[in-house]
Design an enzyme around this catalytic site. Sequence first.
Site, PDB file in Angstrom:
ATOM      1  N   HIS A 183       0.840  -1.194   0.000  1.00  0.00           N
ATOM      2  CA  HIS A 183       0.000   0.000   0.000  1.00  0.00           C
ATOM      3  C   HIS A 183       0.880   1.252   0.000  1.00  0.00           C
ATOM      4  O   HIS A 183       1.813   1.363   0.803  1.00  0.00           O
ATOM      5  CB  HIS A 183      -0.932  -0.001   1.214  1.00  0.00           C
ATOM      6  CG  HIS A 183      -2.028  -1.005   1.112  1.00  0.00           C
ATOM      7  ND1 HIS A 183      -2.513  -1.714   2.193  1.00  0.00           N
ATOM      8  CD2 HIS A 183      -2.744  -1.429   0.039  1.00  0.00           C
ATOM      9  CE1 HIS A 183      -3.490  -2.526   1.781  1.00  0.00           C
ATOM     10  NE2 HIS A 183      -3.638  -2.370   0.479  1.00  0.00           N
ATOM     11  N   GLU A 216       1.791   3.381   3.057  1.00  0.00           N
ATOM     12  CA  GLU A 216       2.424   2.617   4.129  1.00  0.00           C
ATOM     13  C   GLU A 216       3.920   2.449   3.836  1.00  0.00           C
ATOM     14  O   GLU A 216       4.544   1.466   4.208  1.00  0.00           O
ATOM     15  CB  GLU A 216       1.704   1.281   4.300  1.00  0.00           C
ATOM     16  CG  GLU A 216       0.237   1.472   4.679  1.00  0.00           C
ATOM     17  CD  GLU A 216      -0.587   0.184   4.705  1.00  0.00           C
ATOM     18  OE1 GLU A 216      -0.001  -0.907   4.655  1.00  0.00           O
ATOM     19  OE2 GLU A 216      -1.827   0.291   4.782  1.00  0.00           O
ATOM     20  N   HIS A 238       2.542  -4.187   6.823  1.00  0.00           N
ATOM     21  CA  HIS A 238       1.618  -3.086   6.582  1.00  0.00           C
ATOM     22  C   HIS A 238       1.652  -2.160   7.791  1.00  0.00           C
ATOM     23  O   HIS A 238       2.350  -2.414   8.769  1.00  0.00           O
ATOM     24  CB  HIS A 238       0.198  -3.621   6.365  1.00  0.00           C
ATOM     25  CG  HIS A 238      -0.003  -4.336   5.073  1.00  0.00           C
ATOM     26  ND1 HIS A 238      -0.673  -3.793   4.004  1.00  0.00           N
ATOM     27  CD2 HIS A 238       0.396  -5.572   4.661  1.00  0.00           C
ATOM     28  CE1 HIS A 238      -0.693  -4.640   2.997  1.00  0.00           C
ATOM     29  NE2 HIS A 238      -0.053  -5.732   3.371  1.00  0.00           N
ATOM     30  N   GLU A 265       0.634  -5.584  11.010  1.00  0.00           N
ATOM     31  CA  GLU A 265       0.275  -4.166  10.985  1.00  0.00           C
ATOM     32  C   GLU A 265       1.166  -3.432  11.986  1.00  0.00           C
ATOM     33  O   GLU A 265       0.914  -3.424  13.186  1.00  0.00           O
ATOM     34  CB  GLU A 265      -1.204  -3.986  11.334  1.00  0.00           C
ATOM     35  CG  GLU A 265      -2.168  -4.644  10.360  1.00  0.00           C
ATOM     36  CD  GLU A 265      -2.332  -3.849   9.062  1.00  0.00           C
ATOM     37  OE1 GLU A 265      -1.773  -2.740   8.966  1.00  0.00           O
ATOM     38  OE2 GLU A 265      -3.033  -4.344   8.161  1.00  0.00           O
TER      39      GLU A 265
END
Length: 294
Positions: A59, A62, A205, A264
């Site tokens: 992404h 990110e 991420h 994450e």
Amino acid sequence: MYSVETYGYLDLVEGCRQLTDRYPFLSAYVIGESVMGKPLLALRCGTGPRNIHMNGSFHANEWITSALLMRFVADLSAAFCSGERISGQQVVELCNRVTLWAVPMVNPDGVELAQRGTSPSHPWHRQLIAWNGGSDQFSGWKANIRGVDLNDQFPAFWEEECKRRGLAGPGPRDYPGPYPLSEPEAIAMARFTETIAFDAVLALHTQGREIYWNYRDYEPAEAEQLAWKLGQVSGYKPVKLTGSDAGYKDWFIQQYRRPGFTVEAGYGENPLPMSNFDSIYVELQPLLLEALRL
């Protein structure tokens, strides 16, 4: 290795050059190209028979994950060459058992857009402004340069993800594309994975300090226990995720029935600022090291 405010594609290329020059132990490969022709770089670190893959910046906003992964590769390479330990781990021994294949920046076009925005000279300028709702502010952009979310691109219940997202066309986030693996970055990652046949994968991420470890009961029996190990060393919370399909980790688990994790990293609002880098890396380094021991 990176500027104070951002970490972009040129930083990555220069970082790879410096590391491969400094450490003969480390090799760099081109595994494909982005929509705009940027080479997608992979780093090979180690000589062991067990192959572990880690990636960053699926992404665009990110992008700090690319800097985090590059720091880990740098630390691992330095420790290997000096004979030093990381967190008590003898790295030479570890890298004789394991080979790390890292792709630090899967989505370089998107990263560049999120960091620099667009200008009238950009070949996609008009489309990008339209897809971004008329705004020239792209810091929240997650997709690739064609407005496709690369982590919704994989053939793992892709049709279900399309229904869930409910988006008809390109945009800043969550559009799975016209069909699975329509984007060159996703194709490159799928081919790379099929070529090496990794024993486990970890996709970086941001944000939330969580670890996703399952996919529709396709994951191996030990996956939850492995996620708890990763959580124990980092303070991150293992989470059994539902209602999500077509991600890289999802596809890997379904295709190979091997451990796959989405981590994450950090906490806050994307894009996480580089001022958070050191505190995130302190949490993340032991997790990545533990992932190589899995």
